[in-house]
Scaffold this active site. Sequence first.
Site, short mmCIF file in Angstrom:
data_model
loop_
_atom_site.label_atom_id
_atom_site.label_comp_id
_atom_site.label_asym_id
_atom_site.label_seq_id
_atom_site.Cartn_x
_atom_site.Cartn_y
_atom_site.Cartn_z
N GLN A 168 0.80 -1.28 0.03
CA GLN A 168 0.05 -0.01 0.08
C GLN A 168 0.34 1.39 0.34
OE1 GLN A 168 -3.10 0.53 -0.54
NE2 GLN A 168 -2.29 2.75 0.11
N PRO A 293 -6.40 -2.61 4.67
CA PRO A 293 -6.90 -1.23 5.46
C PRO A 293 -7.52 -0.54 4.52
CG PRO A 293 -4.85 -0.83 5.31
CD PRO A 293 -5.06 -2.47 4.79
N GLY A 295 -11.34 0.48 1.97
CA GLY A 295 -12.49 -0.42 1.07
C GLY A 295 -11.61 -0.48 -0.61
N GLU A 298 -6.93 2.90 -5.67
CA GLU A 298 -6.34 2.74 -7.65
C GLU A 298 -6.12 2.77 -7.72
OE1 GLU A 298 -6.99 5.46 -4.43
OE2 GLU A 298 -6.08 7.01 -5.60
N GLU A 323 -12.74 3.69 -7.23
CA GLU A 323 -11.80 4.01 -7.73
C GLU A 323 -11.55 3.58 -8.61
OE1 GLU A 323 -9.74 3.40 -5.17
OE2 GLU A 323 -11.34 2.93 -4.00
N HIS A 326 -11.06 7.15 -9.93
CA HIS A 326 -9.97 8.13 -9.65
C HIS A 326 -8.58 7.49 -11.25
CE1 HIS A 326 -9.37 9.21 -6.08
NE2 HIS A 326 -10.06 7.55 -5.02
N GLU A 345 -9.36 13.14 -3.76
CA GLU A 345 -10.60 12.68 -3.51
C GLU A 345 -12.02 13.20 -3.53
OE1 GLU A 345 -10.71 9.87 -2.63
OE2 GLU A 345 -8.33 9.24 -2.22
N TYR A 412 -13.04 14.11 0.97
CA TYR A 412 -13.76 12.92 0.46
C TYR A 412 -15.35 14.35 -0.06
CZ TYR A 412 -11.03 9.01 0.60
OH TYR A 412 -9.82 7.97 0.60
N ARG A 602 -10.55 -3.43 7.84
CA ARG A 602 -10.70 -1.86 6.85
C ARG A 602 -10.48 -1.04 8.29
NH1 ARG A 602 -15.70 -1.63 2.76
NH2 ARG A 602 -15.34 1.11 2.67
N LYS A 604 -12.49 2.05 8.30
CA LYS A 604 -12.87 2.56 7.69
C LYS A 604 -14.18 2.05 9.20
CE LYS A 604 -17.39 3.57 5.52
NZ LYS A 604 -17.65 3.28 4.37
#
Length: 645
Positions: A168, A293, A295, A298, A323, A326, A345, A412, A602, A604
């Site tokens: 990541q 980690p 959702g 991209e 995604e 993006h 975002e 976002y 995840r 979130k």
Amino acid sequence: MKKSFEFFLKISLFSFGIILNSCNDSTKDKENNKFNIHPIDCHSYSNIDHVRTIHLDLELDVDFKNKIIYGVARHTMKNKGFDTIIFDTKHLSIQKVTVGQKKEEKEIKFHLGPWDKDSILGQPLRIVTSPAYSKINIYYKTTKKSAALDWLEPNQTEGKIHPFLYTQGEPILTRTWIPLQDTPGNRFTYTAEVSVPDNLIAVMSAKKISNKNGKFKFRMNKEIPSYLIALAVGDLKYKKINEMCGVYAEKELIKTSTKEFEDLPKMIDAAEVLYGKYKWEQYDILVLPYAFPFGGMENPMLAFINPTVITGDKSLVSVIAHELAHSWSGNLVTNRTWNDFWLNEGVTVYIEHRIMEEIRGKGYSDMLSLIEFSELKNEVIELKKANRIYDTRLKLDLKGRDPDDCITQIAYVKGAYFFKTLEKLVGRKSLDEFLLNYFKDYSFKSISTEKFILYLKKNLLLPKHLDFNVEEWIYKENIPLNCIQINSTKFKKMKRLAKQFISGRNIFRKKGVFEKSKKTGQSKLVTKQIKRTDFSTQEWMEFIRSLPNDIDVSKLSLADKYMNFSTCGNAEIMMEWYLLCIKRNYKEVFPQIEKFLKKIGRRKYLSPIYKELIKSNKEWAKQIFNTNKENYHSISRSSIQKILN
Ligand code: BES
Ligand code: ZN
């Protein structure tokens, strides 16, 4: 035998190389202390304005046994005549640096600078050489602390037999697995030769060129920023959706995920009509293990997606739309620095909603907008409580801070509402045309907030739009008063149902429903039980959110009896439900919550649940975290660690 000798040799070479060539001592550092943070990007030491990577050839050897990647990063540089090159690194072990073409290389000295005081940026790597050398090769290996890497044990995969690795990079983690100029202000093409164990498959954010005996070759021939380099290795299968799209997943998930994501071609069509041709040739999805980690991420040509998105009813595929979006905002036109993150975002969420409107209708996209707006309002409240009102601005000031700690709903949702409000002001047609041209004019470029504002004023706003006040939206705190309001009749209905439920009606049983008898064909009045599938995921989320925090536990029990929120398998619903159950200390559900926290990585979902848990059950929360923290990616782990502290 052979393998272990090779490993011994590698280790010895590394240690030797470090002693021989690195000037890591502080006297040298003081002497040559030219490690300046980039004047525009406060998260990089790289001197891209002098000399920058235009192409990168990677050689990567993935060693699952020792959880190490042995790498060579061969940089092709464009130099404006400077003899010093600075790369970013963090928790990498640098073996040696050479200049020149492969096999005609000459070893040169390198200087690894001091850690920045907050240990956010890592250690700059400085090389002094003649500007005539355009090839710089860095031999290195990753370490246990390389935060981009998540090495999963077989039991963390669906198949439970093979290990799994994924990277990541966003925002500033690529430097923990590749030494490079880690700033979104630079773009380059790349290739990679990746060696993995024979029985595993490697995939990257690039085109696969070949695969022979565990050696995979990739090429990305479009210029991308460093945070979009991505690699995953596992026991993967591939299933085509069409010529352009397909899904990589473990065999246990391949069928369900391909079905879940079958609307992807429709999404691409919708986005292309609005924002111009898709520029990345292929669009594949990689379904990761539950530890992932995010959702979604991209990565170009290969979006990384969390398996929680697979619900069986396509109710969370807006993550795919996100995604995909993006591919225009973020990957084609990139935020200049992480202070400009809202440009990545905010535009993306706006486009995500437009794609969803196209494939599911306006009512559906309005529900998405409203769910997010309530999250935005909560975020503003939370940031105020934490004395971080300044982080409610779209343009951030992240100097001295880890950008990963500042990812909030502001970029976002406030970002998306900026564009929704603009749309209302200038009309959809004008905004669509503006964005189409924006993506054309800034293709494969980075853009700062300031440049964006100039572009917006020049190309969209007319004198009559002066009242709109772009600067207030972008540089001021809070949600501006002129922010548009969205309504949803479906949500109004759920609010009503929640009210009725609270006032004592069992809304899960509907009396007086006309039903046609199959035998006689005649209609009669019956009492029916409503099903969870009678309403969408988003409607149920709104229903749960509309229940009061002091709801009677017997009502929670009743709702769970009819609707099975605690065990329904849909992570969005489960999270909303668990938060309410924790607030009411409804212990019956706690074993389910524990299971959830064990399985899912995840952030979130994890963060709000842990935040709620520490209010009432701190010791239990700590205990669950300690049991499961090794299952979480370092990104989630460190966020939760901060919450628990
Ligand atoms: N690019 C982000 C993920 C990200 C952001 C990673 C910042 C690291 C730093 C990705 O596109 C994203 O926004 N994912 C969301 C999806 C959601 C908004 C549909 C997520 O993971 O929740
Ligand atoms: Zn995103």
